[in-house]
Motif scaffolding. Structure first.
Motif, PDB file in Angstrom:
ATOM      1  N   THR A  27       0.854  -1.176   0.000  1.00  0.00           N
ATOM      2  CA  THR A  27       0.000   0.000   0.000  1.00  0.00           C
ATOM      3  C   THR A  27       0.895   1.233   0.000  1.00  0.00           C
ATOM      4  O   THR A  27       2.027   1.197   0.489  1.00  0.00           O
ATOM      5  N   ASN A  28       0.427   2.332  -0.574  1.00  0.00           N
ATOM      6  CA  ASN A  28       1.293   3.510  -0.695  1.00  0.00           C
ATOM      7  C   ASN A  28       1.602   4.124   0.675  1.00  0.00           C
ATOM      8  O   ASN A  28       0.765   4.157   1.560  1.00  0.00           O
ATOM      9  N   TYR A  29       2.839   4.592   0.826  1.00  0.00           N
ATOM     10  CA  TYR A  29       3.223   5.262   2.071  1.00  0.00           C
ATOM     11  C   TYR A  29       3.321   6.770   1.899  1.00  0.00           C
ATOM     12  O   TYR A  29       3.629   7.482   2.853  1.00  0.00           O
ATOM     13  N   THR A  30       3.076   7.279   0.693  1.00  0.00           N
ATOM     14  CA  THR A  30       2.785   8.701   0.495  1.00  0.00           C
ATOM     15  C   THR A  30       1.712   8.797  -0.568  1.00  0.00           C
ATOM     16  O   THR A  30       1.628   7.939  -1.453  1.00  0.00           O
TER      17      THR A  30
ATOM     18  N   MET B  82       0.950   2.984  10.849  1.00  0.00           N
ATOM     19  CA  MET B  82       1.501   4.341  10.898  1.00  0.00           C
ATOM     20  C   MET B  82       0.499   5.369  10.366  1.00  0.00           C
ATOM     21  O   MET B  82       0.461   6.510  10.834  1.00  0.00           O
ATOM     22  N   LYS B  83      -0.293   4.966   9.387  1.00  0.00           N
ATOM     23  CA  LYS B  83      -1.365   5.849   8.921  1.00  0.00           C
ATOM     24  C   LYS B  83      -2.387   6.062  10.036  1.00  0.00           C
ATOM     25  O   LYS B  83      -2.840   7.187  10.271  1.00  0.00           O
ATOM     26  N   ASP B  84      -2.733   4.967  10.710  1.00  0.00           N
ATOM     27  CA  ASP B  84      -3.793   5.023  11.714  1.00  0.00           C
ATOM     28  C   ASP B  84      -3.402   5.884  12.918  1.00  0.00           C
ATOM     29  O   ASP B  84      -4.254   6.583  13.486  1.00  0.00           O
ATOM     30  N   ASP B  85      -2.131   5.822  13.335  1.00  0.00           N
ATOM     31  CA  ASP B  85      -1.756   6.569  14.545  1.00  0.00           C
ATOM     32  C   ASP B  85      -1.190   7.958  14.245  1.00  0.00           C
ATOM     33  O   ASP B  85      -0.784   8.679  15.153  1.00  0.00           O
ATOM     34  N   GLY B  86      -1.151   8.326  12.962  1.00  0.00           N
ATOM     35  CA  GLY B  86      -0.710   9.671  12.598  1.00  0.00           C
ATOM     36  C   GLY B  86       0.795   9.846  12.453  1.00  0.00           C
ATOM     37  O   GLY B  86       1.262  10.913  12.051  1.00  0.00           O
ATOM     38  N   SER B  87       1.570   8.817  12.776  1.00  0.00           N
ATOM     39  CA  SER B  87       3.028   8.961  12.729  1.00  0.00           C
ATOM     40  C   SER B  87       3.548   9.077  11.306  1.00  0.00           C
ATOM     41  O   SER B  87       4.589   9.711  11.075  1.00  0.00           O
TER      42      SER B  87
ATOM     43  N   THR C 157       0.155  15.179   2.881  1.00  0.00           N
ATOM     44  CA  THR C 157      -0.146  14.158   3.875  1.00  0.00           C
ATOM     45  C   THR C 157      -1.445  13.436   3.520  1.00  0.00           C
ATOM     46  O   THR C 157      -2.221  13.881   2.673  1.00  0.00           O
ATOM     47  N   PHE C 158      -1.681  12.299   4.187  1.00  0.00           N
ATOM     48  CA  PHE C 158      -2.917  11.558   3.999  1.00  0.00           C
ATOM     49  C   PHE C 158      -4.041  12.286   4.740  1.00  0.00           C
ATOM     50  O   PHE C 158      -3.862  12.775   5.857  1.00  0.00           O
ATOM     51  N   GLU C 159      -5.206  12.334   4.134  1.00  0.00           N
ATOM     52  CA  GLU C 159      -6.353  13.003   4.768  1.00  0.00           C
ATOM     53  C   GLU C 159      -7.016  12.041   5.742  1.00  0.00           C
ATOM     54  O   GLU C 159      -6.931  10.848   5.633  1.00  0.00           O
TER      55      GLU C 159
END
Length: 240
Positions: free
Chosen positions: A104-107, A220-225, A238-240
């Motif tokens: 899955t994409n990390y940016t 990392m997406k889920d916890d905002g890091s 950033t991811f919305e």
């Protein structure tokens, strides 16, 4: 005798499991595309993807080490087993996905941009530099402009400064600090949206490794890091 055979088999299996668990995962990167990845003064891999890769390995409970590889052979060397994953600012595209798998994409998709040494550059019919094997090179080749390809991103900038190329097309996050430091270069034309975001390249046969990195990226997406890391290194939106 049967007990001895069974015991030997159990020992072999347990040793195999232990070896699999202790396997070092090799992460391949270019080491020449700041701020995504670069070599610091100590000659070590540094940048956004170094920090990200180390964190992903920690969350996936994997022992990892870093290796560098030239961009134009980075996919073939993954397929040939010289390392286990690519983490090198690689945009997810259908063409690449035919050869390797992606996490899955990390940016999110990072816009590409043109940089030139003067205004009024003919972006549609001029000479445009791009790094070999990138989505930008593919875009220029189909745009009607004359494409000149170079092995490294530094060479694309040098071509513009020397007059060999009218402009360069690359990730805006790579070009932004260069433009900020070089008064002779500036952004020209509109941004160009390309690719489906950046992900880790994984061999198609390594589904278990892909799943581990997918889970780590999602955590990392889920916890905002992940958004915090993206903001720190200024590599994309950033991811919305």
């Amino acid at each position: 005798m049967k007990k001895l055979v069974i015991s030997a088999l159990a020992l072999a299996l347990s040793s195999g499991i232990a070896m699999a668990e202790d396997k070092t995962i090799r992460l391949g990167t270019e080491g020449a595309y700041a701020p995504w990845n670069f070599l610091n003064d100590a000659g070590e891999v540094d940048g956004f993807e170094r920090e990200l890769g180390d964190e992903l390995c920690a969350r996936a409970e994997l022992k990892c080490e870093w290796v560098t590889n030239e961009w134009d052979s980075i996919i073939p060397n993954l397929v040939n087993g010289n390392y286990d994953a690519i983490i090198a600012g690689m945009s997810i595209t259908d063409e690449r996905d035919e050869v390797i798998d992606f996490t899955t994409n990390y940016t999110p998709p990072d816009p590409s941009a043109y940089v030139a040494a003067s205004d009024g550059v003919d972006l549609e019919g001029g000479v445009i530099a791009a790094q070999t094997g990138t989505i930008q090179a593919g875009f220029v080749a189909e745009s009607g402009a004359t494409l000149v390809e170079f092995a490294t991103p530094e060479e694309t900038i040098a071509a513009v400064k020397s007059g060999e190329a009218d402009a360069v097309l690359a990730d805006k996050s790579y070009l932004a600090p260069i433009v900020a430091e070089d008064g002779d270069l500036s952004f020209v034309g509109p941004d160009v949206p390309l690719g489906g975001g950046v992900g880790m390249g994984i061999r198609e046969s390594d589904g278990e490794l892909k799943a581990k990195f997918d889970a780590a990226i999602q955590s990392m997406k889920d916890d905002g890091s992940l958004n915090a890391m993206i903001t720190k290194w200024e590599v994309s939106s950033t991811f919305e």
